[in-house]
Motif scaffolding. Structure first.
Motif, PDB file in Angstrom:
ATOM      1  N   LEU A  34       0.843  -1.197   0.000  1.00  0.00           N
ATOM      2  CA  LEU A  34       0.000   0.000   0.000  1.00  0.00           C
ATOM      3  C   LEU A  34       0.878   1.247   0.000  1.00  0.00           C
ATOM      4  CD1 LEU A  34      -2.542  -0.975   2.817  1.00  0.00           C
ATOM      5  CD2 LEU A  34      -3.108  -0.758   0.391  1.00  0.00           C
ATOM      6  N   ASP A  53      -2.203   5.220   2.755  1.00  0.00           N
ATOM      7  CA  ASP A  53      -3.362   4.324   2.768  1.00  0.00           C
ATOM      8  C   ASP A  53      -3.274   3.212   3.798  1.00  0.00           C
ATOM      9  OD1 ASP A  53      -4.329   5.807   0.618  1.00  0.00           O
ATOM     10  OD2 ASP A  53      -3.404   4.491  -0.864  1.00  0.00           O
ATOM     11  N   VAL A 102      -4.496   7.451   6.570  1.00  0.00           N
ATOM     12  CA  VAL A 102      -5.625   6.639   7.056  1.00  0.00           C
ATOM     13  C   VAL A 102      -5.437   6.227   8.508  1.00  0.00           C
ATOM     14  CG1 VAL A 102      -6.790   4.410   6.781  1.00  0.00           C
ATOM     15  CG2 VAL A 102      -6.331   5.833   4.774  1.00  0.00           C
TER      16      VAL A 102
END
Length: 231
Positions: A36, A40, A76
């Motif tokens: 990722l 993220d 995130v």
């Protein structure tokens, strides 16, 4: 920073990236298996429980002592920590600010120290020559670069929230460099502080005293200990 009543920095809860890094280190691997972009990477199950414990600590505060505003890195793992924690105290909006993001590692992203030494030996040598604080990996940031954007973010927060109680949810580098800025530390000071891990979901707090923000606690994990969670 004297206009704020207090400023608190929380590191995000444990992420799947933290778990993957430990696995890579234990297996003596060169690369962290994450798959990722850094922005993220989400929380692990443990990280979500840590975020909830942080929220319960906030909920236990008297209403007139709780944060009046919350900022978060847009990554995130940080934004998720903020949302889970604030769900425990009601509807307080979260302001995302990209200046609070984690330090960018450029071409070294998702590599362990073993991987960096094997694939970029010249960068290891350059870092030793330049020093950790000013070393900038190709495509990435130095600690000084992060401090520059963080100074801008903290200045805006101070201006926009006089008398405020501000909680920031971000990353270990942001926590350490906030200490560098608020406490007016030297390069040597901050590198010594950085040697101690900033635990996931820990709190570092400064409160106003004699016209200045002064450190009250750093890397506090009492709220996690109470919930019998790892740090």
């Amino acid at each position: 920073m004297s206009e704020l009543e207090w400023l608190a920095m929380a590191r995000h809860g444990e992420s799947i990236g933290n778990v993957a890094w430990r696995t890579a280190e234990a297996g003596r691997r060169e690369e962290i298996d994450i798959g990722l972009r850094d922005p993220d990477v989400p929380l692990s199950d443990t990280g979500r429980r840590q975020a909830k414990a942080l929220g319960r600590w906030l909920a236990a505060m008297p209403p007139d002592e709780r944060p009046t505003v919350v900022y978060s890195s847009p990554y995130v793992r940080a934004a998720e920590t903020a949302r889970i924690a604030l769900a425990e105290i009601g509807d307080l909006p979260i302001r995302l600010d990209e200046r609070l993001r984690d330090r960018e590692n450029g071409v070294l992203y998702a590599l362990t120290w073993r991987g960096i030494a094997a694939r970029f030996p010249d960068e290891m040598a350059r870092k030793r020559l330049t020093g950790k604080f000013y070393y900038r990996p190709p495509g990435g940031e130095s600690w000084a670069d992060v401090a520059l954007r963080l100074r801008s973010a903290l200045s805006d927060i101070q201006r926009d929230h006089p008398g405020g109680r501000v909680l920031v949810v971000a990353h270990d580098a942001v926590v350490v460099l906030t200490r560098y800025i608020v406490e007016r530390l030297t390069e040597q000071d901050v590198l010594e502080i950085e040697r101690t891990l900033v635990p996931n979901a820990s709190l570092t707090l400064w409160a106003r005293k004699d016209g200045e923000l002064r450190l009250v606690t750093s890397n506090s994990t009492g709220h996690l200990d109470a919930a019998d969670l790892p740090v």
